[in-house]
Design a protein around this motif. Structure first.
Motif, PDB file in Angstrom:
ATOM      1  N   ALA A  64       0.834  -1.206   0.000  1.00  0.00           N
ATOM      2  CA  ALA A  64       0.000   0.000   0.000  1.00  0.00           C
ATOM      3  C   ALA A  64       0.870   1.258   0.000  1.00  0.00           C
ATOM      4  CB  ALA A  64      -0.948  -0.005   1.196  1.00  0.00           C
ATOM      5  N   VAL A  65       1.939   1.252   0.779  1.00  0.00           N
ATOM      6  CA  VAL A  65       2.866   2.393   0.779  1.00  0.00           C
ATOM      7  C   VAL A  65       3.503   2.534  -0.604  1.00  0.00           C
ATOM      8  CG1 VAL A  65       5.060   3.248   1.718  1.00  0.00           C
ATOM      9  CG2 VAL A  65       3.303   2.356   3.263  1.00  0.00           C
ATOM     10  N   LEU A  66       3.908   1.413  -1.203  1.00  0.00           N
ATOM     11  CA  LEU A  66       4.475   1.467  -2.557  1.00  0.00           C
ATOM     12  C   LEU A  66       3.453   1.986  -3.570  1.00  0.00           C
ATOM     13  CD1 LEU A  66       6.548  -1.852  -2.628  1.00  0.00           C
ATOM     14  CD2 LEU A  66       7.410   0.498  -2.422  1.00  0.00           C
ATOM     15  N   GLN A  67       2.176   1.653  -3.368  1.00  0.00           N
ATOM     16  CA  GLN A  67       1.121   2.162  -4.239  1.00  0.00           C
ATOM     17  C   GLN A  67       1.044   3.685  -4.171  1.00  0.00           C
ATOM     18  OE1 GLN A  67      -1.682   0.526  -6.295  1.00  0.00           O
ATOM     19  NE2 GLN A  67       0.318  -0.402  -6.473  1.00  0.00           N
ATOM     20  N   VAL A  68       1.086   4.218  -2.968  1.00  0.00           N
ATOM     21  CA  VAL A  68       1.021   5.673  -2.810  1.00  0.00           C
ATOM     22  C   VAL A  68       2.246   6.332  -3.447  1.00  0.00           C
ATOM     23  CG1 VAL A  68       1.083   7.556  -1.123  1.00  0.00           C
ATOM     24  CG2 VAL A  68      -0.441   5.609  -0.766  1.00  0.00           C
ATOM     25  N   LEU A  69       3.420   5.777  -3.195  1.00  0.00           N
ATOM     26  CA  LEU A  69       4.637   6.345  -3.780  1.00  0.00           C
ATOM     27  C   LEU A  69       4.596   6.279  -5.306  1.00  0.00           C
ATOM     28  CD1 LEU A  69       7.321   4.937  -1.304  1.00  0.00           C
ATOM     29  CD2 LEU A  69       6.402   7.274  -1.429  1.00  0.00           C
ATOM     30  N   GLY A  70       4.142   5.144  -5.854  1.00  0.00           N
ATOM     31  CA  GLY A  70       4.033   5.010  -7.304  1.00  0.00           C
ATOM     32  C   GLY A  70       3.043   6.002  -7.892  1.00  0.00           C
ATOM     33  N   VAL A 134     -15.255  -3.339  12.009  1.00  0.00           N
ATOM     34  CA  VAL A 134     -15.964  -2.327  11.213  1.00  0.00           C
ATOM     35  C   VAL A 134     -15.024  -1.753  10.143  1.00  0.00           C
ATOM     36  CG1 VAL A 134     -17.066  -0.054  11.311  1.00  0.00           C
ATOM     37  CG2 VAL A 134     -17.615  -1.792  13.033  1.00  0.00           C
ATOM     38  N   ILE A 135     -13.784  -1.484  10.516  1.00  0.00           N
ATOM     39  CA  ILE A 135     -12.811  -0.978   9.543  1.00  0.00           C
ATOM     40  C   ILE A 135     -12.591  -2.020   8.442  1.00  0.00           C
ATOM     41  CG2 ILE A 135     -10.372  -0.379   9.199  1.00  0.00           C
ATOM     42  CD1 ILE A 135     -10.500   0.930  12.006  1.00  0.00           C
ATOM     43  N   GLY A 136     -12.500  -3.290   8.813  1.00  0.00           N
ATOM     44  CA  GLY A 136     -12.327  -4.347   7.820  1.00  0.00           C
ATOM     45  C   GLY A 136     -13.462  -4.379   6.808  1.00  0.00           C
ATOM     46  N   CYS A 137     -14.686  -4.218   7.281  1.00  0.00           N
ATOM     47  CA  CYS A 137     -15.836  -4.152   6.365  1.00  0.00           C
ATOM     48  C   CYS A 137     -15.714  -2.939   5.454  1.00  0.00           C
ATOM     49  CB  CYS A 137     -17.140  -4.097   7.153  1.00  0.00           C
ATOM     50  SG  CYS A 137     -17.487  -5.596   8.086  1.00  0.00           S
ATOM     51  N   ALA A 138     -15.277  -1.814   6.016  1.00  0.00           N
ATOM     52  CA  ALA A 138     -15.103  -0.588   5.224  1.00  0.00           C
ATOM     53  C   ALA A 138     -14.004  -0.767   4.176  1.00  0.00           C
ATOM     54  CB  ALA A 138     -14.795   0.591   6.140  1.00  0.00           C
ATOM     55  N   VAL A 139     -12.960  -1.541   4.498  1.00  0.00           N
ATOM     56  CA  VAL A 139     -11.900  -1.809   3.521  1.00  0.00           C
ATOM     57  C   VAL A 139     -12.485  -2.511   2.294  1.00  0.00           C
ATOM     58  CG1 VAL A 139      -9.869  -3.269   3.060  1.00  0.00           C
ATOM     59  CG2 VAL A 139      -9.920  -1.822   5.092  1.00  0.00           C
ATOM     60  N   PHE A 168      -6.194   3.452   1.105  1.00  0.00           N
ATOM     61  CA  PHE A 168      -4.921   3.445   1.829  1.00  0.00           C
ATOM     62  C   PHE A 168      -5.138   3.718   3.321  1.00  0.00           C
ATOM     63  CE2 PHE A 168      -1.267   5.725   3.598  1.00  0.00           C
ATOM     64  CZ  PHE A 168      -0.275   4.776   3.409  1.00  0.00           C
ATOM     65  N   GLY A 169      -5.909   4.750   3.631  1.00  0.00           N
ATOM     66  CA  GLY A 169      -6.154   5.084   5.032  1.00  0.00           C
ATOM     67  C   GLY A 169      -6.840   3.959   5.792  1.00  0.00           C
ATOM     68  N   LEU A 170      -7.841   3.366   5.175  1.00  0.00           N
ATOM     69  CA  LEU A 170      -8.553   2.252   5.838  1.00  0.00           C
ATOM     70  C   LEU A 170      -7.654   1.027   6.003  1.00  0.00           C
ATOM     71  CD1 LEU A 170     -12.057   2.606   4.164  1.00  0.00           C
ATOM     72  CD2 LEU A 170     -11.490   3.018   6.580  1.00  0.00           C
ATOM     73  N   LEU A 171      -6.833   0.735   4.989  1.00  0.00           N
ATOM     74  CA  LEU A 171      -5.897  -0.394   5.119  1.00  0.00           C
ATOM     75  C   LEU A 171      -4.918  -0.163   6.269  1.00  0.00           C
ATOM     76  CD1 LEU A 171      -5.041  -1.310   1.422  1.00  0.00           C
ATOM     77  CD2 LEU A 171      -6.129  -2.805   3.110  1.00  0.00           C
ATOM     78  N   MET A 172      -4.410   1.053   6.373  1.00  0.00           N
ATOM     79  CA  MET A 172      -3.471   1.346   7.457  1.00  0.00           C
ATOM     80  C   MET A 172      -4.151   1.232   8.823  1.00  0.00           C
ATOM     81  SD  MET A 172      -0.531   1.703   6.128  1.00  0.00           S
ATOM     82  CE  MET A 172      -0.980   0.584   4.842  1.00  0.00           C
ATOM     83  N   LEU A 173      -5.391   1.703   8.921  1.00  0.00           N
ATOM     84  CA  LEU A 173      -6.130   1.550  10.180  1.00  0.00           C
ATOM     85  C   LEU A 173      -6.378   0.077  10.503  1.00  0.00           C
ATOM     86  CD1 LEU A 173      -8.749   4.436   9.952  1.00  0.00           C
ATOM     87  CD2 LEU A 173      -6.841   4.250  11.574  1.00  0.00           C
ATOM     88  N   ALA A 174      -6.695  -0.715   9.490  1.00  0.00           N
ATOM     89  CA  ALA A 174      -6.917  -2.147   9.711  1.00  0.00           C
ATOM     90  C   ALA A 174      -5.638  -2.814  10.209  1.00  0.00           C
ATOM     91  CB  ALA A 174      -7.419  -2.819   8.433  1.00  0.00           C
ATOM     92  N   VAL A 175      -4.511  -2.448   9.615  1.00  0.00           N
ATOM     93  CA  VAL A 175      -3.229  -3.019  10.047  1.00  0.00           C
ATOM     94  C   VAL A 175      -2.893  -2.556  11.460  1.00  0.00           C
ATOM     95  CG1 VAL A 175      -0.732  -3.001   9.610  1.00  0.00           C
ATOM     96  CG2 VAL A 175      -2.327  -3.354   7.714  1.00  0.00           C
ATOM     97  N   LEU A 176      -3.132  -1.292  11.757  1.00  0.00           N
ATOM     98  CA  LEU A 176      -2.831  -0.769  13.099  1.00  0.00           C
ATOM     99  C   LEU A 176      -3.702  -1.418  14.178  1.00  0.00           C
ATOM    100  CD1 LEU A 176      -2.308   3.014  12.356  1.00  0.00           C
ATOM    101  CD2 LEU A 176      -0.575   1.369  13.095  1.00  0.00           C
ATOM    102  N   THR A 177      -4.959  -1.732  13.834  1.00  0.00           N
ATOM    103  CA  THR A 177      -5.858  -2.317  14.835  1.00  0.00           C
ATOM    104  C   THR A 177      -5.770  -3.835  14.885  1.00  0.00           C
ATOM    105  OG1 THR A 177      -7.697  -2.305  13.257  1.00  0.00           O
ATOM    106  CG2 THR A 177      -7.498  -0.405  14.756  1.00  0.00           C
ATOM    107  N   SER A 178      -4.895  -4.420  14.084  1.00  0.00           N
ATOM    108  CA  SER A 178      -4.749  -5.880  14.118  1.00  0.00           C
ATOM    109  C   SER A 178      -3.291  -6.289  14.233  1.00  0.00           C
ATOM    110  CB  SER A 178      -5.378  -6.511  12.868  1.00  0.00           C
ATOM    111  OG  SER A 178      -4.729  -6.041  11.696  1.00  0.00           O
ATOM    112  N   THR A 179      -2.564  -6.159  13.157  1.00  0.00           N
ATOM    113  CA  THR A 179      -1.191  -6.639  13.115  1.00  0.00           C
ATOM    114  C   THR A 179      -0.297  -5.923  14.118  1.00  0.00           C
ATOM    115  OG1 THR A 179      -1.463  -7.258  10.821  1.00  0.00           O
ATOM    116  CG2 THR A 179       0.791  -6.976  11.590  1.00  0.00           C
ATOM    117  N   VAL A 180      -0.325  -4.597  14.117  1.00  0.00           N
ATOM    118  CA  VAL A 180       0.522  -3.847  15.057  1.00  0.00           C
ATOM    119  C   VAL A 180       0.130  -4.190  16.494  1.00  0.00           C
ATOM    120  CG1 VAL A 180       1.165  -1.544  15.847  1.00  0.00           C
ATOM    121  CG2 VAL A 180       1.023  -2.027  13.396  1.00  0.00           C
ATOM    122  N   TRP A 181      -1.170  -4.252  16.767  1.00  0.00           N
ATOM    123  CA  TRP A 181      -1.632  -4.608  18.100  1.00  0.00           C
ATOM    124  C   TRP A 181      -1.175  -6.024  18.471  1.00  0.00           C
ATOM    125  CZ3 TRP A 181      -4.708  -8.744  19.382  1.00  0.00           C
ATOM    126  CH2 TRP A 181      -5.086  -8.811  20.727  1.00  0.00           C
TER     127      TRP A 181
END
Length: 186
Positions: A64-70, A134-139, A168-181
């Protein structure tokens, strides 16, 4: 007489956002009424489904970060013209990110469902779990919006960057509320 470009319309973005909202809602309803099960899931060689989702989520975040940079490079935001390989690389990494996101989303909804209220043992479902669901559904809904934006030739010029930024924002929130946690809790 030169032909004019197709008129830019708000119909495409509004329809896409409405469709994305309906899809997100339907995924949430399915996640709520479906009885979670590990049957029909895979670990892709990892120790557990959760371990697989953590690793894939990290890969999704990097892509996702590479997508934004590209995208920024292709839109000329780095002060130079993007080389010819950036467009195909952007499409390929986007496709890989989409496939990985679908795999993770499937495993989330199928194996865990959308939890809220109280668990079977009477304990309340943690707020992080509810927010992540809820964020996952929004993704999933945002994926629909982004796919429409990428394919539309009649949408306003702002639609594609907004759809990409939303996803991108929703994916980052999903990662922050799952993987990072999850990694911080270990």
């Amino acid at each position: 007489m030169a032909e004019s470009a197709a008129p830019r319309s708000m119909t495409v973005p509004l329809t896409a956002f409405a469709l994305g909202a309906v899809v997100a809602l339907l995924v949430g309803v399915f996640g709520k009424v479906h009885d979670p099960t590990l049957a029909g899931t895979t670990t892709l060689g990892f120790r557990t489904v959760i371990s697989m989702k953590v690793v894939l989520s990290i890969a999704i975040a990097v892509l996702a970060v590479l997508q934004v940079l590209g995208a920024l490079w292709m839109y000329g935001r780095f002060g130079s013209t993007a080389p010819s390989w950036v467009g195909p690389a952007h499409r390929l990494s986007g496709t890989v990110a989409l496939v990985l996101t679908v795999v993770v989303a499937y495993h989330c909804v199928w194996a865990l469902g959308l939890e809220s209220g109280t668990l079977a043992d009477g304990k309340p479902v943690p707020a992080r779990t509810v927010v992540h669901g809820v964020i996952g559904c929004a993704v999933v809904g945002a994926i629909v919006v982004k796919l429409v934006a990428v394919r539309s030739r009649r949408a306003a010029g702002w639609f594609l960057p907004v759809a990409g930024g939303l996803l991108f924002g929703l994916l980052m929130l999903a990662v922050l509320t799952s993987t990072v946690w999850y990694l911080a809790a270990d």
